[in-house]
Every structure is written in C-alpha cells, then in structure tokens.
Scaffold this active site. Structure first.
Site, PDB file in Angstrom:
ATOM      1  CG  ASP A 257      -1.807   1.180   1.354  1.00 56.24           C
ATOM      2  OD1 ASP A 257      -2.722   1.284   0.516  1.00 56.24           O
ATOM      3  OD2 ASP A 257      -1.600   2.010   2.261  1.00 56.24           O
ATOM      4  CB  VAL A 259       5.409   2.169  -2.277  1.00 58.95           C
ATOM      5  CG1 VAL A 259       4.979   0.765  -1.922  1.00 58.95           C
ATOM      6  CG2 VAL A 259       5.197   2.455  -3.742  1.00 58.95           C
ATOM      7  CD  GLU A 289      -2.354   3.178  -3.043  1.00 64.58           C
ATOM      8  OE1 GLU A 289      -3.202   4.063  -3.182  1.00 64.58           O
ATOM      9  OE2 GLU A 289      -2.064   2.676  -1.945  1.00 64.58           O
ATOM     10  CG  HIS A 314      -7.611   8.849 -11.510  1.00 68.79           C
ATOM     11  ND1 HIS A 314      -8.287   8.050 -10.611  1.00 68.79           N
ATOM     12  CD2 HIS A 314      -6.461   9.226 -10.889  1.00 68.79           C
ATOM     13  CE1 HIS A 314      -7.579   7.964  -9.486  1.00 68.79           C
ATOM     14  NE2 HIS A 314      -6.477   8.663  -9.632  1.00 68.79           N
TER      15      HIS A 314
END
Length: 585
Positions: A257, A259, A289, A314
C-alpha cells in the site's frame, strides 16, 4: 545491515520446549515478559536496543511486555492476539498446520484476474471459504484480501492496523486463514494479501514510547511521521512480515500500500528480493500502489511485477461520470487522449505536473502491459468517496458495461472489486470502531475533509456524510449477492471466458502498438500478441455512432457490446459500445 546474531522480531518456538522472545526497545531501560500462568521474566539487554530471552513456554500461552515497570504492550510482531490490539499476544507454531495442497506452486502473472474483497464484510475467513468455488467459476484466478492485520475494535476498513503480523481475531484465527488459502489453492485460485508498510493506525501502537527510532522526525506523511527504514531493526520488522505471509501462509502475492509514502527505494528493492527468496521457487507476485508512477521499480525481474494503474481508472471515471474535482481535474480536459496514453504506454503521467503543481511519473512505454493492474473500482476509489457510491449508481449502465469490457479485455491485468460482477449498488463506506475522543476526531476529520467539495461546502451539508464509527455504516457497506443482477453476472462471465480462451495464452511477450482517439469519448487500441496476432479493442462511451476503421476480412469479432457485428464491419461503432477483435498473423 544485519541484526544481532539470532534475533528476530516476535516469539519463536524452539525445539527444546522453550520460546525465544525478542523485542526491539532502544528507548527502554528494562523489558519484562509477563507470561500467562508463568510469572514475570526479565529480558536480557542485547546489542543495538534489543532485549531477548529464551524461556520455557508452550504454544497457545499468552504473553505481554512490560516496559520500564510501567507500560504494558502487546508484542508488535505478535502472530496472534488473545483479545484486542492492546491485549495479550499468544505463542504460535506456524509449522503445525498440515497443508492439503503442499505442492501448489502458484500461477504465472499473466493468468491473473484479481478480485479485491474485504474479509470482514464477507463474515470472516470461514464464510469467505464457502464463496471460493463461485469466484473460480466466474473466471477469477486470484483473490486479493484487504489488510488482515489486527486493528482496534471489531470492524475496520483495513488501513488502520497496528499489529501487522497478527490476523484480526474478528475474522478468525491464523489456522482458519491458512485453511482459506489452502482451499483457494485447491481451486486454482491465487491469494494476494494487501499489506501496509507506510504507517500504523492511531490506536494501540506504542512504538513511539519505547522505540521512537521507528519514525522520522524530518519526514511527515498524511498519517504522521514517516517510518524510518534506515534502521536495520525497522527494515527487518517489515521484511520479516512479508516473509511471514509468504512462508507461513503460502500466499501467492503481496500488494504494498501507498509506497509513495516510503522514501527509501532501496528498502523496497530489498523487500522484493527477500520476499521472492522466501517463496522458495513458488510463483510470487508483488504489486505496488504508487502515486509517483515510478516505472523504474517495475523494470527488474526480481523487483515488482505491477502497479495499480490509477491513471487509467481516473480517465475512465471522468468519462463515465463527468466528475472533475480534486485529482479528477487532471483528467477532465482531455480524458480520451490520456486514456489512449494509458493503453499504449501505461501511465498518463510520466513526468508531467499534476493539479498540485508536482511533477510525477517516469517514462513507462517500455514496460509490458502486464506491469499494470487495470480496474474500474477498488477500495480506494469507492471507500474514499464521502458517500462510498459505486459506479452502478453514478454511471449509465450501457456505458459502464462497455468500460468494464475494456478493463477485462485489455492485455493489462484486470481487477474487480467485490460485488462489481453482480452490479452491486450498496456503497462501500469508510468504517472504523473507535471510541471516545478518537472516534469524534475521526468523524469530524472525515467530514471536514470533504467540505472542499462543492456538494458538501454549504453549511450543514457535511453532516450527511456517514459516521465511520456507527455500526450501521458498516452494515450499509455489506454487499448483497442474493440481490445481484444475473445480466451483470452473465456479462462478466462472458468477458472472462473470452479473455481466458483468446487473450491469456498469448500475453507473455505482448506489446502495445497504438491507441488513437476517435472523437472526445471513443478510441481504438491495438496490441501485438506473442503469437504475432493483432488484438484490437474499439470503445465508444459517447451517445452517437462514430466511424471506425473496419476490421480486416480475416479478423474474428470475439466480443461485441452495445451493437451488432454487421454495423461494426461496415465501419461504425455504436454508442456505449466495445468491440474486441483478433486478426491472426
């Protein structure tokens, strides 16, 4: 950098009826072990801030550490908690479990179809075990479990853990987790664990009281002082955790998670290398991530396999919803061009300046498509919304079906978020189980965070944001497969069958050729597969038909969403459509 000889974080069962207890407490003058039913024992001071002793103890016995006659704490490397995070730890023997599938070697990365889920919302390890056959039948090949480590209370969305070695007792005991993983392997499913190495949760972490060197005073993160990976004991704490998941639970992968909050790339590379060594020849997949889009971390064969592709998400989210606040502003002006760049080169941001004025990203065009995990939804992009809405409540159904087809039929590694495959409409909210002042601070902070959004900027509007600590917030986040839409299930099943038959066998060595906009909301993308064939996806998220290059005479149309094949072969792509075609070499 190494630790003093023989020392490792945690409690280790020895073959002579004793257990070696070791704690790194450089700020402490004295450390005592309080052993359940066995009195109090001093730990001997060793080099570099360590305290350790070998003491007669048995598996299942509870223990805690007393620091300087005062502070009672759980073992920060506890592998099992008898109660909550501030209660007693328990001695365990991971080698006692007898694996039913000891010869499982894993699956290659290009076969991965990931399903991210929250174990607590699935009612724990045992209940989740009962759902594995359904996921395998759908076409999923890997389940990704949101963080399992112990947290305060009985519920948490996963990212506020404080004891990273101990699976939460709210989900089940360590052997129940092993049975879940064992059963998954028996069905051909890989298991990936989400781990958090960038911060600890706000309650139950006392490292700052006796091991302040865990943290850096000169670097801050959104969660407080950054972890200081310059210390050997700190590096070993987290690397040892990764090795535990690989060795003691035989997991097939780790997703690390955030980084971007870890400023030490050397630590990350060492983590990857030593985790792979712990796998002892089994397939092990390491996923990042990373808001910084560091392509360099994905280029070593002994490093990381892939990164969550937030840029691709996105772009698709903006195209589907029209939202343009916060980080979506970066994708609101030319989303189709940026989506094309994601499909052809990996990242949309490869050094450009974002909405914060920060240049981020590295060139990624040389990476294989499988270096990127593609998704329409995940815990972050749903749970970090004020109201936790899923795309089924935000986007037009036909366009959402076309976008899901793009994700599942792209040569990138696809990921689903729990319930996506049946069109789940229940939200996935941010939920915790704090009490008192901390509970109020979390609730107020959550509501204050969203006041900058137009929807919640007027007086009193933020009060509509659910209280994270209210039990009903957790209940409202439960997915309901019994209410699922069979049409959605058929859609996802068909897509995964097409992927498995036509795309997956030819992914190793595949490469992107080009992706071109066909207007403001449509594109055509092509890849060369390993056997020389041409894989093509044409997507239209607009409301009007758009002209496309007709497929070659020998091209097979393998999937068609939203229009007829004849229409496509005549050079037209319908509204809310995706077509996948294959032209053999």
């Amino acid at each position: 950098m190494t630790l003093p000889t023989g020392l490792q974080h945690g409690a280790w069962v020895l073959p002579d009826g004793r257990v070696r207890f070791s704690l790194w407490a450089p700020d402490a003058q004295r450390v005592e072990l309080e052993l359940g039913g066995g009195g109090r024992h001093d730990l001997a001071r060793a080099a570099d801030g360590w305290f350790s002793a070998e003491i007669p103890a048995i598996v299942g016995q509870t223990y805690r550490y007393r620091i300087d006659h005062d502070l009672l704490v759980a073992d920060p490397a506890s592998r099992d908690q008898a109660g909550g995070v501030e209660g007693e730890s328990r001695v365990t023997d991971p080698s006692a479990y007898r694996w039913l599938h000891p010869n499982w070697r894993g699956r290659p990365w290009h076969e991965a179809v990931i399903y991210e889920l929250h174990v607590g919302l699935c009612d724990g390890f045992s209940a989740l075990q009962g759902r594995l056959e359904e996921l395998a039948a759908l076409g999923v090949t890997a389940i990704e479990l949101m963080p399992l480590n112990a947290f305060p209370g009985r519920r948490n969305w996963g990212y506020d853990g404080v004891l990273p070695y101990a699976p939460s007792c709210a989900y089940g005991d360590p052997d129940t987790l092993r049975r879940l993983i064992d059963s998954a392997h028996g069905l051909g499913l890989m298991v990936i664990i989400d781990v958090v190495y960038n911060h600890f949760g706000p309650q139950g972490n006392y490292l700052g009281r006796y091991a302040s060197a865990f943290f850096r005073a000169d670097q801050q993160t959104p969660w407080g002082p950054a972890i200081d990976f310059r210390h050997p004991a700190v590096r070993e704490f987290f690397i040892g955790n990764a090795q535990m998941w690989v060795r003691e639970y035989r997991v097939d992968g780790l997703r690390i998670d955030a980084v971007h909050a870890i400023a030490d790339n050397d630590f990350l590379r060492e983590l990857a290398e030593r985790a792979r060594q712990a796998a002892e020849g089994r397939e092990l997949h390491l996923i990042l991530e990373n808001e910084n889009n560091q392509a360099s971390l994905l280029q070593s064969p002994r490093g990381f396999d892939a990164q969550w592709n937030d840029d691709l998400h996105h772009c698709l989210h903006v195209l589907l919803t029209g939202e343009d606040e916060a980080y979506y502003v970066d994708y609101s002006h030319k989303p189709i061009e940026q989506l094309c760049r994601c499909l052809s080169e990996g990242f949309a941001f490869q050094g450009e300046t974002d909405y914060r004025g920060i240049a981020r990203g590295e060139p990624s065009a040389e990476l294989t498509p499988q270096a990127f995990v593609a998704f329409l939804q995940n815990h972050d992009q749903v749970g970090n919304r004020a109201l936790g809405e899923r795309l089924t409540t935000l986007a037009h159904t036909d366009r959402l079906r076309a976008a899901s087809a793009l994700v599942l039929l792209s040569p990138m590694v696809p990921m689903l978020f729990m319930g996506e495959e049946w069109g789940e409409q229940q939200p996935f909210l941010f939920f915790t189980d704090y009490q008192g002042e901390l509970a109020r601070a979390v609730t107020d902070g959550r509501r204050e965070e969203f006041r900058r959004f137009r929807r919640f900027s007027s007086p009193g509007a933020a009060a509509w944001i659910p209280d994270p600590n209210d039990y009903q917030t957790f209940v409202a986040s439960r997915p309901h497969p019994e209410r699922g839409d069979d049409a959605w299930r058929a859609h996802y099943r068909e897509l995964l069958q097409v992927r498995q038959r036509w795309l997956t066998p030819h992914l190793p060595g595949s490469r992107a050729l080009a992706a071109q906009p066909l207007g403001e909301r449509a594109l055509s993308a092509k890849w060369r597969l390993a056997d020389g064939s041409l894989w093509r996806l044409d997507l239209n998220l607009g409301t009007d038909d758009i002209g496309v290059e007709p497929p070659g005479e020998d091209a097979q149309v393998l999937f068609c969403c939203g229009q007829g094949v004849a229409h496509y072969r005549h050079g037209w792509l319908g509204a809310a459509a995706l077509v996948a075609s294959l032209e053999t070499a």
